[in-house]
Every structure is written in C-alpha cells, then in structure tokens.
Design a protein around this motif. Structure first.
Motif, PDB file in Angstrom:
ATOM      1  N   ALA A  28       0.829  -1.210   0.000  1.00 29.21           N
ATOM      2  CA  ALA A  28       0.000   0.000   0.000  1.00 29.21           C
ATOM      3  C   ALA A  28       0.861   1.257   0.000  1.00 29.21           C
ATOM      4  O   ALA A  28       0.441   2.303  -0.507  1.00 29.21           O
ATOM      5  CB  ALA A  28      -0.931  -0.006   1.209  1.00 29.21           C
ATOM      6  N   LEU A  61      -1.405  -5.552  -2.355  1.00 31.87           N
ATOM      7  CA  LEU A  61      -2.458  -4.547  -2.252  1.00 31.87           C
ATOM      8  C   LEU A  61      -2.115  -3.372  -3.165  1.00 31.87           C
ATOM      9  O   LEU A  61      -0.935  -3.129  -3.442  1.00 31.87           O
ATOM     10  CB  LEU A  61      -2.597  -4.050  -0.807  1.00 31.87           C
ATOM     11  N   PRO A  62      -3.119  -2.618  -3.592  1.00 32.33           N
ATOM     12  CA  PRO A  62      -2.824  -1.445  -4.425  1.00 32.33           C
ATOM     13  C   PRO A  62      -2.223  -0.314  -3.592  1.00 32.33           C
ATOM     14  O   PRO A  62      -2.394  -0.264  -2.371  1.00 32.33           O
ATOM     15  CB  PRO A  62      -4.214  -1.044  -4.956  1.00 32.33           C
ATOM     16  N   HIS A  63      -1.518   0.580  -4.280  1.00 32.63           N
ATOM     17  CA  HIS A  63      -0.934   1.747  -3.621  1.00 32.63           C
ATOM     18  C   HIS A  63      -2.065   2.606  -3.057  1.00 32.63           C
ATOM     19  O   HIS A  63      -2.970   3.010  -3.784  1.00 32.63           O
ATOM     20  CB  HIS A  63      -0.080   2.542  -4.615  1.00 32.63           C
ATOM     21  N   ASP A  64      -2.017   2.870  -1.754  1.00 27.68           N
ATOM     22  CA  ASP A  64      -3.049   3.656  -1.075  1.00 27.68           C
ATOM     23  C   ASP A  64      -2.446   4.184   0.228  1.00 27.68           C
ATOM     24  O   ASP A  64      -2.313   3.429   1.198  1.00 27.68           O
ATOM     25  CB  ASP A  64      -4.274   2.787  -0.803  1.00 27.68           C
ATOM     26  N   PRO A  65      -2.077   5.475   0.256  1.00 24.64           N
ATOM     27  CA  PRO A  65      -1.426   6.024   1.457  1.00 24.64           C
ATOM     28  C   PRO A  65      -2.260   5.885   2.732  1.00 24.64           C
ATOM     29  O   PRO A  65      -1.699   5.640   3.811  1.00 24.64           O
ATOM     30  CB  PRO A  65      -1.203   7.498   1.102  1.00 24.64           C
ATOM     31  N   ALA A  66      -3.568   6.024   2.648  1.00 25.33           N
ATOM     32  CA  ALA A  66      -4.412   5.884   3.843  1.00 25.33           C
ATOM     33  C   ALA A  66      -4.384   4.437   4.344  1.00 25.33           C
ATOM     34  O   ALA A  66      -4.310   4.193   5.550  1.00 25.33           O
ATOM     35  CB  ALA A  66      -5.843   6.323   3.538  1.00 25.33           C
ATOM     36  N   LEU A  67      -4.448   3.492   3.428  1.00 25.33           N
ATOM     37  CA  LEU A  67      -4.377   2.080   3.802  1.00 25.33           C
ATOM     38  C   LEU A  67      -3.000   1.771   4.397  1.00 25.33           C
ATOM     39  O   LEU A  67      -2.890   1.040   5.387  1.00 25.33           O
ATOM     40  CB  LEU A  67      -4.658   1.191   2.591  1.00 25.33           C
ATOM     41  N   PHE A  68      -1.956   2.345   3.801  1.00 26.26           N
ATOM     42  CA  PHE A  68      -0.604   2.171   4.340  1.00 26.26           C
ATOM     43  C   PHE A  68      -0.550   2.614   5.800  1.00 26.26           C
ATOM     44  O   PHE A  68      -0.031   1.893   6.668  1.00 26.26           O
ATOM     45  CB  PHE A  68       0.419   2.963   3.508  1.00 26.26           C
TER      46      PHE A  68
END
Length: 180
Positions: free
Chosen positions: A110, A127-134
């Motif tokens: 993420a 997982l797809p790149h997603d700063p909030a999920l990270f």
C-alpha cells in the motif's frame, strides 16, 4: 491402542526452535528500527523484510506439519482452564506468525515499497498503492507486533512453569529431553 507420543518429532522441534530464534530476532530488529536513524535503519529494514517473509513461509510449513503429525497430549494433571488457555494461545500464536508478515507485506504494498528478498528480487505487491491504507496497516502492524511480543512472553512463562514448577513433561517434549 496407540501409545501416546512422548515428544514432538525432530522436524517439529527444529521448526519450533528455528522460528523461536527468528521471531525473537525479528521483534528486536523491529524495536531497533523504531529507535534507529540512517544508515543503520536501512540495514535493519533490509533484514526485517525477508526475515518476515521467511517466518510467514515457515509458519505455513509448521501449521501443515502440525495438522499431519501426532503431538504429545497435554498432561492429565493440567486443569481444564489451562488446557483451554494452552490451545487458545497456540491459535493466537499461529495467527500472529501468519498474519503479522501478511499485514507487513500489505502495508509495504500500500505504501508502494518493494519487499526485497535479496538484491534483484522483490515480491509482487499484494495490495494497491493507497497512502491511507498504508497508514492504517502500519498502525495494525505495530499493534500486532506488540501482541506477538506479549504472546511470546506468555509462551515462555508457560514453558518455564511446566519445566521448573510442574515438571510434567511438557517442556522436554519440545526440547527433546527425557519426559519421564
């Protein structure tokens, strides 16, 4: 009638102690990473990522092995509440040995960070790149690591209880020592 198993098979004992060393190493590397700055931080990260994946793979091997082999029964003298606690703690331990590396891999995915196993080879993102999920997975990874540290301490305390106070054969069943 089948005779009860007195100790874990050699392969199970090797997996247990290898993973114990790896998990303790990983916990201390993780703690050091939090307290370290450049350039030592990157060396620790380079150790942390592949070690986590190795723990994940060995945990799966260990889980399959656990399903396939007969294990020593818990002593008849163990109270029912401690039997339940022993079983639940092992379920939690296996869940963390598998879940924590998966959360770490997902967190890195993420964050668009590669999970480099060695120079020139990185695992694909899960997982797809997603700063909030990270950010969410980073917090979860920290809390799961703290939970793993806690369950390892409980596991160690239980081993010492069996080995030093109860002397009921549980500790020698995993160390390979005499159970009788």
């Amino acid at each position: 009638m089948m005779r009860p198993v007195e100790r874990f098979p050699l392969f199970a004992r090797i997996l247990h102690w290898l993973m114990a060393a790896m998990i303790l190493t990983m916990l201390f590397v993780g703690i050091a990473m939090v307290a370290t700055v450049e350039p030592a931080y990157h060396r620790l990260v380079d150790l942390h990522r592949p070690l986590g994946i190795c723990i994940l793979l060995l945990a799966v091997v260990r889980l399959v092995n656990r399903w396939l082999i007969r294990v020593p029964p818990l002593p008849d003298t163990l109270p029912p509440a401690l039997r339940v606690a022993a079983r639940l703690s092992h379920v939690v331990l296996y869940a963390l040995m598998i879940g924590l590396p998966l959360v770490g891999w997902g967190m890195l995915s993420a964050g668009a960070y590669p999970v480099a196993m060695w120079p020139g080879f990185a695992l694909p993102p899960i997982l797809p790149h997603d700063p909030a999920l990270f950010a969410m997975l980073r917090h979860l990874h920290t809390w799961l690591a703290l939970a793993l540290f806690g369950i390892v301490l409980i596991h160690l305390a239980a081993a010492l209880l069996h080995g030093l106070l109860l002397r009921d054969g549980v500790l020698p069943s995993m160390t390979g020592g005499r159970t009788g």
